[in-house]
Design a protein around this motif. Structure first.
Motif, PDB file in Angstrom:
ATOM      1  N   ASN A 167       0.858  -1.174   0.000  1.00 28.13           N
ATOM      2  CA  ASN A 167       0.000   0.000   0.000  1.00 28.13           C
ATOM      3  C   ASN A 167       0.901   1.233   0.000  1.00 28.13           C
ATOM      4  OD1 ASN A 167      -1.495   2.290   1.335  1.00 28.13           O
ATOM      5  ND2 ASN A 167      -3.157   0.812   1.234  1.00 28.13           N
ATOM      6  N   GLU A 168       0.648   2.165  -0.904  1.00 28.20           N
ATOM      7  CA  GLU A 168       1.555   3.305  -1.065  1.00 28.20           C
ATOM      8  C   GLU A 168       1.647   4.193   0.171  1.00 28.20           C
ATOM      9  OE1 GLU A 168       2.282   4.946  -5.251  1.00 28.20           O
ATOM     10  OE2 GLU A 168       0.105   4.643  -5.177  1.00 28.20           O
ATOM     11  N   ALA A 169       0.698   4.076   1.095  1.00 27.92           N
ATOM     12  CA  ALA A 169       0.764   4.863   2.318  1.00 27.92           C
ATOM     13  C   ALA A 169       1.981   4.501   3.162  1.00 27.92           C
ATOM     14  CB  ALA A 169      -0.502   4.657   3.148  1.00 27.92           C
ATOM     15  N   THR A 170       2.520   3.308   2.987  1.00 23.71           N
ATOM     16  CA  THR A 170       3.608   2.819   3.834  1.00 23.71           C
ATOM     17  C   THR A 170       4.864   3.660   3.684  1.00 23.71           C
ATOM     18  OG1 THR A 170       2.681   0.603   3.695  1.00 23.71           O
ATOM     19  CG2 THR A 170       4.961   0.765   4.418  1.00 23.71           C
ATOM     20  N   ALA A 171       5.100   4.192   2.489  1.00 24.51           N
ATOM     21  CA  ALA A 171       6.262   5.062   2.276  1.00 24.51           C
ATOM     22  C   ALA A 171       5.809   6.458   1.870  1.00 24.51           C
ATOM     23  CB  ALA A 171       7.180   4.470   1.214  1.00 24.51           C
ATOM     24  N   ASP A 229       4.506  -8.336  -5.213  1.00 21.35           N
ATOM     25  CA  ASP A 229       3.808  -8.752  -6.432  1.00 21.35           C
ATOM     26  C   ASP A 229       2.793  -7.722  -6.914  1.00 21.35           C
ATOM     27  OD1 ASP A 229       4.759 -11.708  -6.347  1.00 21.35           O
ATOM     28  OD2 ASP A 229       3.873 -11.376  -4.359  1.00 21.35           O
ATOM     29  N   MET A 230       2.258  -6.936  -5.966  1.00 17.98           N
ATOM     30  CA  MET A 230       1.141  -6.058  -6.281  1.00 17.98           C
ATOM     31  C   MET A 230       1.309  -4.716  -5.573  1.00 17.98           C
ATOM     32  SD  MET A 230      -1.968  -8.876  -6.019  1.00 17.98           S
ATOM     33  CE  MET A 230      -2.949  -8.192  -7.349  1.00 17.98           C
ATOM     34  N   ILE A 231       0.449  -3.780  -5.941  1.00 18.19           N
ATOM     35  CA  ILE A 231       0.485  -2.451  -5.337  1.00 18.19           C
ATOM     36  C   ILE A 231      -0.942  -1.940  -5.167  1.00 18.19           C
ATOM     37  CG2 ILE A 231       0.633  -1.233  -7.566  1.00 18.19           C
ATOM     38  CD1 ILE A 231       2.574   0.745  -6.166  1.00 18.19           C
ATOM     39  N   GLU A 232      -1.174  -1.169  -4.110  1.00 18.63           N
ATOM     40  CA  GLU A 232      -2.446  -0.468  -3.915  1.00 18.63           C
ATOM     41  C   GLU A 232      -2.233   0.998  -4.264  1.00 18.63           C
ATOM     42  OE1 GLU A 232      -5.246  -1.124  -0.534  1.00 18.63           O
ATOM     43  OE2 GLU A 232      -3.615  -2.400   0.192  1.00 18.63           O
ATOM     44  N   PRO A 233      -2.665   1.436  -5.440  1.00 19.39           N
ATOM     45  CA  PRO A 233      -2.495   2.838  -5.815  1.00 19.39           C
ATOM     46  C   PRO A 233      -3.325   3.762  -4.920  1.00 19.39           C
ATOM     47  CG  PRO A 233      -2.977   1.472  -7.730  1.00 19.39           C
ATOM     48  CD  PRO A 233      -3.273   0.640  -6.522  1.00 19.39           C
ATOM     49  N   ARG A 234      -2.696   4.853  -4.462  1.00 22.48           N
ATOM     50  CA  ARG A 234      -3.407   5.854  -3.667  1.00 22.48           C
ATOM     51  C   ARG A 234      -4.087   6.837  -4.606  1.00 22.48           C
ATOM     52  NH1 ARG A 234      -2.819   7.296   1.674  1.00 22.48           N
ATOM     53  NH2 ARG A 234      -2.823   9.507   1.099  1.00 22.48           N
ATOM     54  N   MET A 290      -5.983   9.506  -3.839  1.00 19.46           N
ATOM     55  CA  MET A 290      -6.103  10.906  -3.445  1.00 19.46           C
ATOM     56  C   MET A 290      -4.845  11.733  -3.722  1.00 19.46           C
ATOM     57  SD  MET A 290      -5.493   8.686  -0.838  1.00 19.46           S
ATOM     58  CE  MET A 290      -7.033   8.473   0.027  1.00 19.46           C
ATOM     59  N   ASP A 291      -3.719  11.084  -4.012  1.00 16.69           N
ATOM     60  CA  ASP A 291      -2.506  11.847  -4.289  1.00 16.69           C
ATOM     61  C   ASP A 291      -1.642  11.205  -5.375  1.00 16.69           C
ATOM     62  OD1 ASP A 291      -1.404   9.785  -2.517  1.00 16.69           O
ATOM     63  OD2 ASP A 291      -1.925  11.105  -0.857  1.00 16.69           O
ATOM     64  N   ARG A 292      -1.101  10.008  -5.138  1.00 17.17           N
ATOM     65  CA  ARG A 292      -0.176   9.419  -6.098  1.00 17.17           C
ATOM     66  C   ARG A 292      -0.793   9.292  -7.498  1.00 17.17           C
ATOM     67  NH1 ARG A 292       3.760   9.655  -2.495  1.00 17.17           N
ATOM     68  NH2 ARG A 292       4.749   7.731  -1.768  1.00 17.17           N
ATOM     69  N   MET A 293      -2.008   8.769  -7.569  1.00 19.83           N
ATOM     70  CA  MET A 293      -2.666   8.610  -8.867  1.00 19.83           C
ATOM     71  C   MET A 293      -2.928   9.966  -9.517  1.00 19.83           C
ATOM     72  SD  MET A 293      -3.445   5.512 -10.078  1.00 19.83           S
ATOM     73  CE  MET A 293      -4.907   5.821 -11.062  1.00 19.83           C
ATOM     74  N   ARG A 294      -3.448  10.892  -8.742  1.00 21.73           N
ATOM     75  CA  ARG A 294      -3.814  12.187  -9.310  1.00 21.73           C
ATOM     76  C   ARG A 294      -2.570  12.977  -9.723  1.00 21.73           C
ATOM     77  NH1 ARG A 294      -9.051  12.337  -9.108  1.00 21.73           N
ATOM     78  NH2 ARG A 294     -10.160  11.192  -7.482  1.00 21.73           N
ATOM     79  N   ASP A 295      -1.502  12.872  -8.939  1.00 19.58           N
ATOM     80  CA  ASP A 295      -0.247  13.530  -9.332  1.00 19.58           C
ATOM     81  C   ASP A 295       0.262  12.965 -10.658  1.00 19.58           C
ATOM     82  OD1 ASP A 295      -0.369  14.991  -7.002  1.00 19.58           O
ATOM     83  OD2 ASP A 295       1.146  13.813  -5.943  1.00 19.58           O
ATOM     84  N   TYR A 296       0.197  11.653 -10.786  1.00 20.17           N
ATOM     85  CA  TYR A 296       0.668  10.999 -12.005  1.00 20.17           C
ATOM     86  C   TYR A 296      -0.148  11.444 -13.216  1.00 20.17           C
ATOM     87  CZ  TYR A 296       1.823   7.263 -15.311  1.00 20.17           C
ATOM     88  OH  TYR A 296       2.217   6.567 -16.430  1.00 20.17           O
ATOM     89  N   LEU A 297      -1.463  11.493 -13.045  1.00 12.74           N
ATOM     90  CA  LEU A 297      -2.349  11.770 -14.167  1.00 12.74           C
ATOM     91  C   LEU A 297      -2.377  13.241 -14.566  1.00 12.74           C
ATOM     92  CD1 LEU A 297      -5.259   9.340 -13.272  1.00 12.74           C
ATOM     93  CD2 LEU A 297      -3.607   9.114 -15.142  1.00 12.74           C
ATOM     94  N   PHE A 347      -7.809   0.090  -5.550  1.00 13.14           N
ATOM     95  CA  PHE A 347      -7.679   1.534  -5.405  1.00 13.14           C
ATOM     96  C   PHE A 347      -7.974   1.914  -3.958  1.00 13.14           C
ATOM     97  CE2 PHE A 347      -8.932   1.538 -10.027  1.00 13.14           C
ATOM     98  CZ  PHE A 347      -7.712   1.994 -10.502  1.00 13.14           C
ATOM     99  N   ASN A 348      -7.117   2.749  -3.385  1.00 11.47           N
ATOM    100  CA  ASN A 348      -7.242   3.135  -1.990  1.00 11.47           C
ATOM    101  C   ASN A 348      -7.050   4.658  -1.881  1.00 11.47           C
ATOM    102  OD1 ASN A 348      -6.967   3.348   0.824  1.00 11.47           O
ATOM    103  ND2 ASN A 348      -5.988   1.353   0.976  1.00 11.47           N
ATOM    104  N   THR A 349      -8.082   5.474  -1.596  1.00 19.18           N
ATOM    105  CA  THR A 349      -9.343   5.044  -1.029  1.00 19.18           C
ATOM    106  C   THR A 349     -10.443   6.004  -1.467  1.00 19.18           C
ATOM    107  OG1 THR A 349      -8.149   4.353   0.957  1.00 19.18           O
ATOM    108  CG2 THR A 349     -10.527   4.477   1.126  1.00 19.18           C
ATOM    109  N   LEU A 350     -11.654   5.491  -1.564  1.00 20.44           N
ATOM    110  CA  LEU A 350     -12.844   6.309  -1.768  1.00 20.44           C
ATOM    111  C   LEU A 350     -13.392   6.639  -0.379  1.00 20.44           C
ATOM    112  CD1 LEU A 350     -14.953   7.470  -3.756  1.00 20.44           C
ATOM    113  CD2 LEU A 350     -16.114   5.253  -3.657  1.00 20.44           C
ATOM    114  N   VAL A 351     -13.282   7.897   0.017  1.00 19.34           N
ATOM    115  CA  VAL A 351     -13.499   8.215   1.432  1.00 19.34           C
ATOM    116  C   VAL A 351     -14.915   8.715   1.738  1.00 19.34           C
ATOM    117  CG1 VAL A 351     -11.067   8.733   1.818  1.00 19.34           C
ATOM    118  CG2 VAL A 351     -12.602  10.578   1.155  1.00 19.34           C
TER     119      VAL A 351
END
Length: 280
Positions: free
Chosen positions: A6-10, A31-36, A38-45, A67-71
């Motif tokens: 989960n990207e929150a870890t770092a 093996d896998m990742i939980e895209p954030r 609210m920030d990481r995804m939106r920054d990338y896009l 996808f993490n997280t719909l709040v």
């Protein structure tokens, strides 16, 4: 058993991005990742297309878990709830492209003078509609109860009762070990659940503070705190939990100050130790 990060870890590590998280997943054997979302995804896009993220994931043999997280989905104003639905649709569109089939959602916190019956009724109505929308995309909605008194849904038992009443195949639960412990959720409740309704499991540990007082900053590496992780995982096995991945999720400021390489390296070692003794 696959391991996800989960990207929150770092999250607090300087200059991190979703690309860097994916590269570190590959480097340290996640093996896998939980895209954030609210920030990481939106920054990338802001500078990339979602198709580019799909190509990057495939190039590095890392798959998206959820996808993490719909709040804060329940007991919202009409305008606030419409915003939740709009975000859900956006995540579902992303999911179609990158092959991510689950959206994690969390309940509203700090509701003032709202009865438990009102919370229960709202959560069921919202999740039925959200599940219907997600189903149009072949997606799942996974509710993560939050183990703190301020959360409107804060125990496994409450969350599971809601999920049962929603009664949709694509609506289930995210069991975060920290949140399960945080409000002293019942292992007996877990033992009576249908394992197929548990979509995502977050792996972590915590310091031995009083139930109801724990905060995300109190999370620890798996196996270094007071949570009986073995009991949780052995119970999950008994009830037919059929998922093949767990996800490491920590929010500890101390770990944010570490080199990201060390966060991934130590996280992998600690998570593997718990996984191997429970799943071989």
């Amino acid at each position: 058993m696959k391991l996800s990060m989960n990207e929150a870890t770092a999250l607090g590590c300087q200059s991190m991005s979703i690309e860097q998280d994916i590269l570190l997943c590959e480097k340290y054997g996640f093996d896998m990742i939980e895209p954030r979302t609210m920030d990481r995804m939106r920054d990338y896009l802001e500078t990339h297309k979602i198709e580019e993220l799909d190509e990057f994931l495939k190039a590095h043999n890392v798959k998206p878990l959820a996808f993490n997280t719909l709040v804060f989905f329940n007991n919202r104003s009409p305008e606030g709830y419409q915003g939740v639905l709009d975000e859900l649709k956006q995540m579902c569109e992303w999911g179609k492209v990158i092959g991510c089939n689950t959206v994690i959602t969390v309940p509203t916190v700090d509701l003032k003078k709202v009865t438990r019956s009102e919370i229960h009724k709202s959560a069921i109505a919202c999740l039925k509609e959200m599940g219907s929308i997600a189903d149009n995309y072949g997606m799942r909605v996974s509710v993560e109860f939050i183990g703190h008194p301020a959360a409107s849904i804060n125990t496994f038992g409450e969350a599971y009762e809601i999920i049962q009443e929603v009664n949709r195949d694509n609506v289930g639960i995210t069991l975060d070990c920290f949140h399960f412990h945080g409000m002293n959720s019942s292992i007996d409740d877990l033992s009576k659940a249908d394992g197929k309704k548990i979509f995502i499991v977050h792996l972590n540990d915590t310091e031995d503070f009083q139930f109801g007082s724990l905060l995300d900053e109190d999370r620890l590496w798996p196996g270094t705190g007071c949570i009986n992780l073995d009991e949780i995982f052995q119970t999950l096995k008994k009830i037919g939990w059929a998922q093949d991945a767990v996800s490491l999720e920590l929010f500890r400021p101390e770990y944010y100050r570490m080199n990201p390489n060390d966060v991934y390296r130590v996280g992998k070692e600690k998570a593997d130790a718990v996984i191997k003794r429970n799943f071989g």
